[in-house]
Motif scaffolding. Structure first.
Motif, short mmCIF file in Angstrom:
data_model
loop_
_atom_site.label_atom_id
_atom_site.label_comp_id
_atom_site.label_asym_id
_atom_site.label_seq_id
_atom_site.Cartn_x
_atom_site.Cartn_y
_atom_site.Cartn_z
N THR A 176 2.17 1.37 0.55
CA THR A 176 1.60 0.06 -0.12
C THR A 176 2.49 -1.22 0.15
O THR A 176 1.93 -2.28 0.28
CB THR A 176 1.56 0.45 -1.56
OG1 THR A 176 1.12 1.61 -1.95
CG2 THR A 176 1.16 -0.74 -2.44
N GLY A 177 3.70 -1.12 0.41
CA GLY A 177 4.62 -2.25 0.60
C GLY A 177 4.21 -2.69 1.78
O GLY A 177 4.00 -3.86 2.09
N PHE A 178 4.09 -2.09 3.08
CA PHE A 178 3.86 -2.15 4.26
C PHE A 178 2.30 -2.93 4.47
O PHE A 178 2.04 -3.78 5.07
CB PHE A 178 4.42 -1.38 5.46
CG PHE A 178 5.49 -1.17 5.76
CD1 PHE A 178 6.40 -1.90 6.24
CD2 PHE A 178 6.36 -0.26 5.33
CE1 PHE A 178 7.61 -2.03 6.57
CE2 PHE A 178 7.53 0.19 5.69
CZ PHE A 178 8.21 -0.70 6.16
N LEU A 218 0.57 -4.21 1.91
CA LEU A 218 0.65 -5.45 1.33
C LEU A 218 0.92 -6.59 2.45
O LEU A 218 0.33 -7.89 2.46
CB LEU A 218 1.41 -5.78 0.16
CG LEU A 218 0.87 -5.20 -1.05
CD1 LEU A 218 2.16 -5.25 -2.31
CD2 LEU A 218 -0.27 -5.97 -1.70
N LYS A 219 1.99 -6.51 3.33
CA LYS A 219 2.29 -7.22 4.12
C LYS A 219 1.26 -7.39 5.17
O LYS A 219 0.81 -8.70 5.76
CB LYS A 219 3.53 -6.66 5.01
CG LYS A 219 4.28 -7.89 5.97
CD LYS A 219 5.49 -7.39 6.35
CE LYS A 219 6.30 -8.22 7.43
NZ LYS A 219 6.60 -9.53 6.68
N ASP A 241 6.75 -11.65 0.70
CA ASP A 241 7.50 -10.61 1.42
C ASP A 241 8.66 -9.95 0.55
O ASP A 241 8.97 -8.99 0.88
CB ASP A 241 8.27 -11.31 2.68
CG ASP A 241 7.35 -11.40 3.78
OD1 ASP A 241 6.18 -10.99 3.79
OD2 ASP A 241 7.76 -12.58 4.76
N VAL A 291 7.23 -7.36 -1.13
CA VAL A 291 7.00 -6.27 -0.24
C VAL A 291 8.57 -5.26 -0.25
O VAL A 291 8.50 -4.07 -0.35
CB VAL A 291 6.55 -6.68 1.08
CG1 VAL A 291 6.73 -5.31 2.19
CG2 VAL A 291 5.26 -7.08 1.05
N VAL A 331 9.32 -1.46 -0.79
CA VAL A 331 9.82 -0.61 0.19
C VAL A 331 11.37 -0.11 -0.23
O VAL A 331 11.73 0.92 -0.17
CB VAL A 331 10.08 -1.36 1.57
CG1 VAL A 331 10.72 -0.47 2.61
CG2 VAL A 331 8.60 -1.87 2.08
N HIS A 369 -2.55 1.20 -2.42
CA HIS A 369 -2.79 0.08 -1.65
C HIS A 369 -4.07 -0.69 -2.06
O HIS A 369 -4.00 -1.89 -2.61
CB HIS A 369 -2.75 0.01 -0.41
CG HIS A 369 -3.04 -1.18 0.58
ND1 HIS A 369 -4.38 -1.65 1.13
CD2 HIS A 369 -2.24 -2.02 0.89
CE1 HIS A 369 -4.36 -2.70 1.71
NE2 HIS A 369 -2.89 -3.08 1.49
N SER A 406 1.73 0.70 10.30
CA SER A 406 2.41 0.61 8.77
C SER A 406 2.62 1.95 8.15
O SER A 406 3.64 2.47 7.79
CB SER A 406 1.65 -0.06 7.76
OG SER A 406 1.63 -1.69 8.20
#
Length: 858
Positions: A515-517, A519-520, A727, A730, A734, A800, A822
């Motif tokens: 999900t973090g990657f 979003l980026k 970021d 994010v 992570v 995500h 990702s």
């Protein structure tokens, strides 16, 4: 409970420090994330509430199509016990020397509402002094304190100023514009304001008041955005309308009297002329006809429309609230992952602890201790770990996460730093959940053992029976496996609870990292898709009307010019009571068949192209989502001060930044009842150097009638400057997911090793080297990690999508796809954590006391 028994409990904590710390750390992470994220939304709202109160932000504003007068102020003065009000005179201009739309307003003698915040310098005191919006310094870095500021607009608007050259004495923020970049719409230039400026009273030549800002006193201590505020504001607006309702007819009569007074001298001259000339004289007849026309115009002067707006009309006000609500939405789903994983790990850990202490439980039972006393050791053990984890988690989460997330949003808003607050209800909920995870898990595990007799408990628990695996029936494969691989597979499926806990724990952590990657990826793809795939023009030119031959030549002779599309562009407001008002760009191309060369209108999923027709509009996908409309539905659109029109949706196109409505010329004429005035051009360049583009805009604005040139390179930079701050969010995902993955893997691996200490000691005695003993465990961990990674990919994809739906702003749509890399990065990080844990376990396994382990009855 005796002192000796308490010593036993603390001795157990000291003996199993790793287990105790791992439980505490799991609880710490879950509580920190839960309380921190839950507190972020209220903290951000409280910061806004304090700012609005401190700067006395107006609750309502009144404008009129004929301007406002002192008589309107007199009406409000009669109700001064209920309201505080302030008259504002302003004029919107397009600065031809820098291609920016500016609202120049006169400073009130006393700021009763909408008090300015001085960022640097001071407020103006003399007629030749000016203060600028802080945004002006961002757009024009050369503007500094002490510099000269010159108003350079059209000849007509230049005459509206008694003075046009000023000295900059300060930079300010206004509570009307809490968003850093948006300043609302205007009827000049490109249709949106870039910044505002304040000068001393008497600078503008106009006599009419542009706007009256009002603050109702009954809302002074009511929380903004609350249901009570909305209810009172509706009542206040109705009251305000009733006060000013008679003013429309009075203002009409006043305008007619003023026009009649201006006409009177001319009418007297014509009357005198009638006495001197024959009745059929052409000069007399012409003069009398002019008088009749003027009188007809005076009679036709209608009642002006009074426009009432609340705080929601201020750019950023409603969006800020929506952003806080998105954070609140995130605070429900993400901590659930942490809590669920914490519960699973605590259940596994407490199960192992009960198994280890069976003999002690049997001994205590034989000595006459009650089930409550025996169980209290586990309850205290888990409760103490939960309590310490909760206290540390609350302290860290409440002080870290709100500040961190608010800092990410801080780049978008002109608001002071937040003050953290402890939400005791959420803290209590977190404590209850933490205690349930540990003490509840202990109670579940103890429910069988506490009812067993001392003799049963003092005997080691029978090991779990092995079973034939379905893989063993695949003889061709099974025969080819080595002994170690067969042992690994049997152990994996023998301990199904450990398999399930490990796979679910790693899957949850993997999902959060994806999900973090993701979003980026979603944020980064906006720029690529919007500015490279969908928009194929480099500048928007706005004129004061239909394109003249001179303007066409000036454009076509520019060195950068490649091609252009003539169109009408205007800012419209999409209004509906259940959705915050949205500003959209209305575009009507003169040649609809050429639009595809400049703007790609397509379905986001199938990429099927759309074409404009005469039966409806093409709108962007985000606008359709906000207003819950589909093809064939009606969308309420308001152009300027005209009545609301309902536009039929013919297609919904892919778009990520801002809102757009595309109409054919025929449908525009049918909808608004007038012909299209094409006031703009979409322009394509031959090259893309920033210096050459700036020169293009500067040269073109020297042509008469050219109002504004918007460069897409500047637009791109402005739009995505704020997205860079995402970021930080994010990083939170992570790092938090990584920390959880590390704790989960360490905890479960530690339990695995503890459970099988005799087995591992046995194979060491049989001659296995240290690295072979480690591999004995590592192979199982690796398989479980891979299984968790695979399941986490599916969970991450779902999470995500959920986050995107809650984190989007009204004027922005994220790209929904996740890049394959990702998934790779998330998997590699999870594997790296697994390797780190196994390195730690390897050091522990090397120090195993084989003699003690083999002597134990467990």
């Amino acid at each position: 409970m005796t002192t000796s028994y308490l010593k036993t409990i603390f001795r157990e904590i000291k003996r199993s420090k790793a287990r105790f710390l791992s439980i505490m750390l799991i609880i710490f992470l879950g509580v920190a994330f839960y309380t921190g994220i839950r507190a972020t939304g209220p903290d951000m709202l409280q910061a806004a509430d304090d700012y609005y109160a401190q700067q006395k932000l107006a609750t309502n504003s009144v404008q009129s199509t004929a301007g406002l007068t002192k008589q309107d102020l007199a009406v409000l003065h009669r109700h001064r016990n209920q309201v505080t009000y302030q008259a504002v005179k302003y004029l919107d201009i397009n600065q031809l020397n820098n291609n920016q739309a500016v609202r120049v307003a006169e400073m009130p003698t006393k700021q009763r509402v909408n008090q300015l915040t001085v960022v640097s310098g001071r407020l103006p005191r003399r007629a030749n002094e000016i203060v600028l919006d802080q945004q002006a310094r961002t757009l024009q870095p050369h503007l500094k304190l002490g510099a000269t500021y010159k108003i350079a607009t059209t000849q007509h608007l230049n005459k509206a100023f008694n003075r046009r050259t000023f000295t900059i004495v300060g930079f300010v923020n206004s509570p009307r514009y809490i968003e850093k970049t948006t300043r609302g719409v205007t009827t000049v230039g490109k249709g949106t304001l870039d910044y505002f400026a304040f000068v001393q009273p008497g600078t503008l030549t106009q006599s009419a008041i542009s706007r009256i800002d009002i603050q109702f006193k009954n809302l002074a201590h009511v929380t903004p955005y609350s249901a009570k505020y909305r209810r009172l504001n509706r009542a206040n607006t109705a009251l305000l309308k009733s006060w000013l309702k008679p003013r429309a007819a009075q203002r009409q009569a006043q305008l007619q009297r003023q026009a009649s007074t201006q006409l009177a001298p001319k009418a007297a001259e014509v009357k005198q002329l009638a006495q001197q000339l024959p009745a059929n004289s052409p000069i007399l007849r012409r003069a009398q006809a002019e008088i009749k026309q003027a009188q007809a115009k005076i009679a036709a002067i209608g009642q002006p429309t009074y426009l009432y707006t609340g705080r929601a009309a201020n750019p950023g006000y409603s969006e800020y609230h929506e952003n806080t609500q998105r954070v609140v939405a995130l605070s429900t789903v993400f901590p659930l992952f942490f809590i669920a994983i914490a519960a699973l790990i605590c259940l596994t850990t407490m199960t192992r602890m009960v198994t280890e202490l069976r003999i002690q439980m049997g001994t205590l039972k034989a000595l006459g201790y009650s089930n409550l006393a025996i169980g209290s050791e586990f309850m205290l053990y888990g409760g103490l770990a939960s309590l310490l984890g909760t206290v540390l988690g609350v302290g860290f989460g409440v002080n870290f996460f709100p500040r961190f997330i608010a800092q990410a949003y801080g780049s978008m808003y002109n608001l002071p730093a937040i003050n953290v607050q402890y939400l005791w209800l959420d803290i209590l909920i977190a404590l209850v959940i933490a205690l349930t995870c540990t003490m509840g898990s202990a109670a579940i595990v103890l429910r069988v053992d506490l009812h067993s007799g001392p003799a049963t408990l003092m005997q080691p628990k029978a090991p779990k029976a092995g079973k034939t695996l379905w893989l063993e029936h695949w003889h061709g494969l099974w025969r080819r496996l080595s002994f170690n691989h067969k042992v690994t597979l049997r152990n994996l499926f023998r301990y199904k609870q450990r398999l399930l806990m490990t796979v679910l724990g790693i899957a949850g952590c993997m999902a959060m990292m994806i999900t973090g990657f993701g979003l980026k990826d979603s944020i980064g793809d906006i720029s690529l898709k919007q500015f490279d795939q969908l928009w194929h023009y480099d500048a928007i030119v706005v004129r004061n009307g239909t394109q003249t031959a001179q303007q066409r030549r000036a454009l076509h002779h520019q060195a950068l010019y490649k091609d252009d599309l003539v169109l009408k562009q205007a800012q419209v407001t999409v209004e509906r009571s259940d959705v915050a008002n949205q500003t959209a760009t209305l575009s009507v191309p003169q040649q609809p068949q050429r639009l595809k060369k400049f703007v790609v209108l397509r379905n986001r999923q199938s990429h099927n192209a759309y074409r404009l027709n005469h039966h409806g509009a093409i709108i962007d996908e985000k606008l359709a989502k906000l207003y819950h409309v589909k093809v064939g539905d009606q969308l309420p659109v308001k152009l300027g001060n005209r009545a609301t029109k309902h536009v039929r949706v013919a297609a919904i196109a892919e778009n990520y930044v801002n809102h757009f409505i595309y109409l054919s010329p025929q449908y525009y004429q049918q909808l608004f009842g007038q012909k299209v005035v094409y006031n703009g051009n979409l322009v394509q360049f031959t090259q893309h150097g920033q210096k050459a583009q700036d020169q293009f805009a500067s040269d073109l604005l020297k042509t008469s009638g050219m109002l504004n040139v918007t460069l897409l390179s500047t637009e791109k930079q402005t739009n995505f400057q704020m997205l860079d701050t995402m970021d930080l969010v994010v990083i939170i995902f992570v790092v938090a997911a990584g920390a959880l993955a590390l704790v989960v893997l360490y905890n479960l691996t530690n339990i695995n090793v503890s459970e099988r200490i005799r087995e591992l000691s046995t194979i060491k005695v049989l001659g296995f080297y240290d690295h072979e003993v480690t591999l004995y465990i590592f192979r199982e961990n690796l398989i479980l990690t891979v299984m968790g990674i695979l399941l986490g990919c599916f969970l991450g994809d779902w999470l995500h999508r959920y986050i995107l739906n809650t984190a989007e702003t009204d004027s922005l749509m994220f790209s929904p796809g996740i890049h394959p890399l990702s998934y790779v990065y998330s998997a590699l990080l999870t594997l790296a954590f697994s390797l780190l844990v196994m390195w730690l376990m390897h050091r522990k396994l090397k120090r195993i006391n084989m003699l003690d382990a083999l002597k134990s009855v467990d």
